[in-house]
Design a protein around this motif. Structure first.
Motif, PDB file in Angstrom:
ATOM      1  N   ILE A  24      -5.775  -7.836  -3.270  1.00  0.00           N
ATOM      2  CA  ILE A  24      -5.828  -6.463  -3.780  1.00  0.00           C
ATOM      3  C   ILE A  24      -7.260  -6.090  -4.125  1.00  0.00           C
ATOM      4  N   GLY A  25      -7.490  -4.806  -4.342  1.00  0.00           N
ATOM      5  CA  GLY A  25      -8.749  -4.344  -4.921  1.00  0.00           C
ATOM      6  C   GLY A  25      -8.688  -4.536  -6.433  1.00  0.00           C
ATOM      7  N   GLN A  26      -9.845  -4.402  -7.036  1.00  0.00           N
ATOM      8  CA  GLN A  26      -9.955  -4.702  -8.467  1.00  0.00           C
ATOM      9  C   GLN A  26      -9.086  -3.793  -9.337  1.00  0.00           C
ATOM     10  N   ASP A  27      -8.818  -2.582  -8.865  1.00  0.00           N
ATOM     11  CA  ASP A  27      -8.033  -1.641  -9.683  1.00  0.00           C
ATOM     12  C   ASP A  27      -6.584  -2.095  -9.901  1.00  0.00           C
ATOM     13  N   GLN A  28      -6.126  -3.073  -9.116  1.00  0.00           N
ATOM     14  CA  GLN A  28      -4.744  -3.537  -9.249  1.00  0.00           C
ATOM     15  C   GLN A  28      -4.624  -4.815 -10.081  1.00  0.00           C
ATOM     16  N   LEU A  87       8.189  -2.435 -10.819  1.00  0.00           N
ATOM     17  CA  LEU A  87       8.599  -2.455  -9.409  1.00  0.00           C
ATOM     18  C   LEU A  87       7.589  -3.253  -8.575  1.00  0.00           C
ATOM     19  N   GLN A  88       6.319  -3.099  -8.914  1.00  0.00           N
ATOM     20  CA  GLN A  88       5.286  -3.852  -8.191  1.00  0.00           C
ATOM     21  C   GLN A  88       5.447  -5.361  -8.417  1.00  0.00           C
ATOM     22  N   ALA A  89       5.781  -5.734  -9.644  1.00  0.00           N
ATOM     23  CA  ALA A  89       6.037  -7.159  -9.937  1.00  0.00           C
ATOM     24  C   ALA A  89       7.243  -7.635  -9.131  1.00  0.00           C
ATOM     25  N   ALA A  90       8.275  -6.782  -9.059  1.00  0.00           N
ATOM     26  CA  ALA A  90       9.472  -7.145  -8.292  1.00  0.00           C
ATOM     27  C   ALA A  90       9.118  -7.351  -6.818  1.00  0.00           C
ATOM     28  N   ASP A  91       8.280  -6.470  -6.260  1.00  0.00           N
ATOM     29  CA  ASP A  91       7.836  -6.614  -4.865  1.00  0.00           C
ATOM     30  C   ASP A  91       7.330  -8.024  -4.611  1.00  0.00           C
ATOM     31  N   ILE A  92       6.470  -8.457  -5.522  1.00  0.00           N
ATOM     32  CA  ILE A  92       5.765  -9.732  -5.349  1.00  0.00           C
ATOM     33  C   ILE A  92       6.703 -10.918  -5.557  1.00  0.00           C
ATOM     34  N   ILE A 150       0.855  -1.182   0.000  1.00  0.00           N
ATOM     35  CA  ILE A 150       0.000   0.000   0.000  1.00  0.00           C
ATOM     36  C   ILE A 150       0.890   1.230   0.000  1.00  0.00           C
ATOM     37  N   GLN A 151       0.484   2.251  -0.746  1.00  0.00           N
ATOM     38  CA  GLN A 151       1.291   3.469  -0.789  1.00  0.00           C
ATOM     39  C   GLN A 151       1.026   4.334   0.437  1.00  0.00           C
ATOM     40  N   PRO A 152       2.094   4.899   1.016  1.00  0.00           N
ATOM     41  CA  PRO A 152       1.913   5.739   2.200  1.00  0.00           C
ATOM     42  C   PRO A 152       1.515   7.160   1.822  1.00  0.00           C
ATOM     43  N   ARG A 183     -14.405  -3.122  -5.078  1.00  0.00           N
ATOM     44  CA  ARG A 183     -14.413  -1.783  -5.659  1.00  0.00           C
ATOM     45  C   ARG A 183     -15.448  -0.908  -4.947  1.00  0.00           C
ATOM     46  N   ILE A 184     -15.019  -0.249  -3.874  1.00  0.00           N
ATOM     47  CA  ILE A 184     -15.885   0.694  -3.167  1.00  0.00           C
ATOM     48  C   ILE A 184     -15.947   1.965  -4.016  1.00  0.00           C
ATOM     49  N   LYS A 185     -17.148   2.505  -4.137  1.00  0.00           N
ATOM     50  CA  LYS A 185     -17.319   3.605  -5.070  1.00  0.00           C
ATOM     51  C   LYS A 185     -17.183   4.979  -4.402  1.00  0.00           C
ATOM     52  N   ILE A 241       7.521   2.717 -15.245  1.00  0.00           N
ATOM     53  CA  ILE A 241       7.993   1.400 -14.796  1.00  0.00           C
ATOM     54  C   ILE A 241       7.415   0.996 -13.433  1.00  0.00           C
ATOM     55  N   TYR A 242       6.537   1.830 -12.908  1.00  0.00           N
ATOM     56  CA  TYR A 242       5.853   1.555 -11.642  1.00  0.00           C
ATOM     57  C   TYR A 242       5.389   0.091 -11.524  1.00  0.00           C
ATOM     58  N   PRO A 243       4.681  -0.441 -12.540  1.00  0.00           N
ATOM     59  CA  PRO A 243       4.190  -1.828 -12.402  1.00  0.00           C
ATOM     60  C   PRO A 243       5.303  -2.874 -12.389  1.00  0.00           C
TER      61      PRO A 243
HETATM   62  P1  TYM Z   1      -2.869   1.640  -3.289  1.00  0.00           P
HETATM   63  O1  TYM Z   1      -2.004   2.196  -2.212  1.00  0.00           O
HETATM   64  O2  TYM Z   1      -3.423   2.579  -4.303  1.00  0.00           O
HETATM   65  O3  TYM Z   1      -4.098   0.871  -2.664  1.00  0.00           O
HETATM   66  C1  TYM Z   1      -3.950  -0.121  -1.664  1.00  0.00           C
HETATM   67  C2  TYM Z   1      -4.991  -1.210  -1.851  1.00  0.00           C
HETATM   68  O4  TYM Z   1      -6.323  -0.670  -1.773  1.00  0.00           O
HETATM   69  C3  TYM Z   1      -7.087  -1.147  -2.871  1.00  0.00           C
HETATM   70  N1  TYM Z   1      -8.112  -0.146  -3.231  1.00  0.00           N
HETATM   71  C4  TYM Z   1      -9.433  -0.394  -3.314  1.00  0.00           C
HETATM   72  N2  TYM Z   1     -10.149  -1.513  -3.102  1.00  0.00           N
HETATM   73  C5  TYM Z   1     -11.490  -1.431  -3.244  1.00  0.00           C
HETATM   74  N3  TYM Z   1     -12.143  -0.290  -3.576  1.00  0.00           N
HETATM   75  C6  TYM Z   1     -11.479   0.862  -3.820  1.00  0.00           C
HETATM   76  N4  TYM Z   1     -12.131   1.977  -4.125  1.00  0.00           N
HETATM   77  C7  TYM Z   1     -10.049   0.831  -3.680  1.00  0.00           C
HETATM   78  N5  TYM Z   1      -9.079   1.773  -3.812  1.00  0.00           N
HETATM   79  C8  TYM Z   1      -7.911   1.153  -3.543  1.00  0.00           C
HETATM   80  C9  TYM Z   1      -6.064  -1.332  -3.978  1.00  0.00           C
HETATM   81  O5  TYM Z   1      -6.528  -2.196  -4.979  1.00  0.00           O
HETATM   82  C10 TYM Z   1      -4.890  -1.902  -3.226  1.00  0.00           C
HETATM   83  O6  TYM Z   1      -5.031  -3.290  -3.067  1.00  0.00           O
HETATM   84  N6  TYM Z   1       0.541  -0.262  -6.410  1.00  0.00           N
HETATM   85  C11 TYM Z   1      -0.235  -0.535  -5.208  1.00  0.00           C
HETATM   86  C12 TYM Z   1       0.633  -0.800  -3.987  1.00  0.00           C
HETATM   87  C13 TYM Z   1       1.587  -1.923  -4.159  1.00  0.00           C
HETATM   88  C14 TYM Z   1       1.268  -3.311  -4.251  1.00  0.00           C
HETATM   89  C15 TYM Z   1       2.515  -3.979  -4.407  1.00  0.00           C
HETATM   90  C16 TYM Z   1       0.082  -4.040  -4.205  1.00  0.00           C
HETATM   91  C17 TYM Z   1       2.936  -1.823  -4.260  1.00  0.00           C
HETATM   92  N7  TYM Z   1       3.489  -3.047  -4.414  1.00  0.00           N
HETATM   93  C18 TYM Z   1       2.561  -5.371  -4.542  1.00  0.00           C
HETATM   94  C19 TYM Z   1       0.143  -5.426  -4.353  1.00  0.00           C
HETATM   95  C20 TYM Z   1       1.371  -6.085  -4.513  1.00  0.00           C
HETATM   96  C21 TYM Z   1      -1.088   0.676  -4.905  1.00  0.00           C
HETATM   97  O7  TYM Z   1      -0.806   1.766  -5.332  1.00  0.00           O
HETATM   98  O8  TYM Z   1      -2.112   0.446  -4.021  1.00  0.00           O
END
Ligand code: TYM
Length: 331
Positions: free
Chosen positions: A144-148, A129-134, A8-10, A184-186, A125-127
């Motif tokens: 994760i939420g659906q947006d990821q 780095l995310q692949a590397a994390d995993i 999660i991003q801080p 996906r909370i709206k 290249i953000y994604p």
């Molecule tokens: P981030 O920080 O934007 O969001 C963290 C998590 O919250 C979920 N999320 C939601 N789920 C449901 N409804 C919503 N409206 C909603 N908004 C956000 C996101 O899907 C996410 O799961 N790139 C990632 C952080 C990350 C990451 C990773 C995730 C970095 N490395 C490795 C998974 C694996 C991000 O920006 O999430």
């Protein structure tokens, strides 16, 4: 055995999308006995401009938030991404097997870069780095939420590509996305869109750290429609439906039960009922977060411990990858 990784991003306070879509599920998996790694993705945050001092505060705030939400730092590995430099090292290696068109088509990149005149390479290249994390932890599942979802798909593709080129190394990571509304909370202002940290109108989201009167105000102003009854119709009435979903996630009641209880109420009155529930559920979490943020040394201790454990796991994988890609050292 499973290994769960998520990040999660801080970026300030988390909203109910982050809470229900991600954090709560990590806590559930942890409490079910799974091995969970939780990364505070500060390196992802700097793909858009950040004030360093604020970023540092937000990293500690995120640690406090995750602990207050139920992440147990004895069981799970809670750590700050940048403290394990092997993430960026693996990102480089994965970058050499990623094509540019593959990244250009990702929806989050398109969204974020749309309004920028000069697009930073980091955003592109953000994604990776995310692949590397995993992959660095050979994670098997990513809640994760659906947006990821597309980002996890890239991680899967890169795992396949790497395995094919260099021999079996990474398990293919599966995304764990809830099949209910928490995926996906709206937004409260535009209920067809997701609730998002980056939306300019703070009234579009309910933040975990919002004070009770702010929560009440935001819920009162939530966009509904011209029908006064409280009914659950996801297609026709996305605004009211989103409120009922939030209610359902907090209480465990089904949308049906909620509508039955609200049969005498109009949507305006129903919003007051919901606000009471949201305030009651968030108050103890908020109090915990505020208490924890007063103890930065304690939070640092927690993160340090997480970094040590993450580093141990990452080191094995990193050595294996480097040997496979660059050739083994001969002594
Ligand atoms: P981030 O920080 O934007 O969001 C963290 C998590 O919250 C979920 N999320 C939601 N789920 C449901 N409804 C919503 N409206 C909603 N908004 C956000 C996101 O899907 C996410 O799961 N790139 C990632 C952080 C990350 C990451 C990773 C995730 C970095 N490395 C490795 C998974 C694996 C991000 O920006 O999430």
């Amino acid at each position: 055995p499973k290994r769960i990784f998520s990040g999660i991003q801080p970026t300030g306070s988390v909203h109910l999308g982050n809470y229900f879509g991600a954090i709560q599920r990590w806590v559930e998996l942890q409490n079910a006995g799974e091995e969970v790694l939780c990364s505070i993705a500060d390196l992802h945050s700097i793909t858009l401009p950040q004030d360093p001092k604020k970023l540092r505060e937000n990293t500690l705030l995120m640690a406090a938030t995750l602990v207050a939400c139920g992440i147990d730092f004895e069981k799970s590995i809670l750590f700050q991404q940048s403290k394990v430099p092997m993430h960026t090292e693996l990102c480089w290696v994965l970058g050499t097997i990623t094509t540019m068109p593959r990244l250009a088509h990702l929806p989050q990149f398109k969204e974020k870069s749309e309004s920028l005149k000069n697009i930073p390479l980091g955003l592109y290249i953000y994604p990776v780095l995310q692949a590397a994390d995993i992959l660095l932890y050979k994670a098997t599942h990513v809640p994760i939420g659906q947006d990821q979802a597309q980002h996890i798909q890239l991680a899967q593709d890169l795992a396949h590509t790497f395995n094919r080129k260099f021999g079996q190394t990474f398990p293919i990571p599966h995304s764990l996305i809830s099949d209910g509304p928490s995926q996906r909370i709206k937004s409260l202002r535009e209920p067809m869109k997701k609730m998002s940290k980056s939306h300019t109108d703070p009234k579009s989201r309910l933040d975990i750290l919002d004070e009770p009167d702010v929560l009440l105000e935001k819920i009162k102003k939530a966009m509904t429609d011209f029908t006064s009854e409280v009914t659950y119709q996801p297609e026709k009435r996305p605004g009211v439906t989103n409120l009922i979903n939030i209610h359902s996630l907090f209480t465990g009641k089904t949308p049906d039960e909620i509508c039955k209880e609200a049969v005498e109420l109009n949507t305006g009155q129903y919003k007051l009922v919901l606000a009471d529930i949201v305030i009651e559920k968030l108050s103890p979490i908020r109090a915990d977060i505020l208490r924890l943020t007063k103890e930065p040394a304690y939070l640092d201790e927690i993160l340090k411990k997480g970094t040590e454990r993450a580093t141990e796991l990452a080191t094995n994988c990193s050595e294996e990858v480097m040997n496979k890609v660059l050739g083994t050292d001969t002594i």
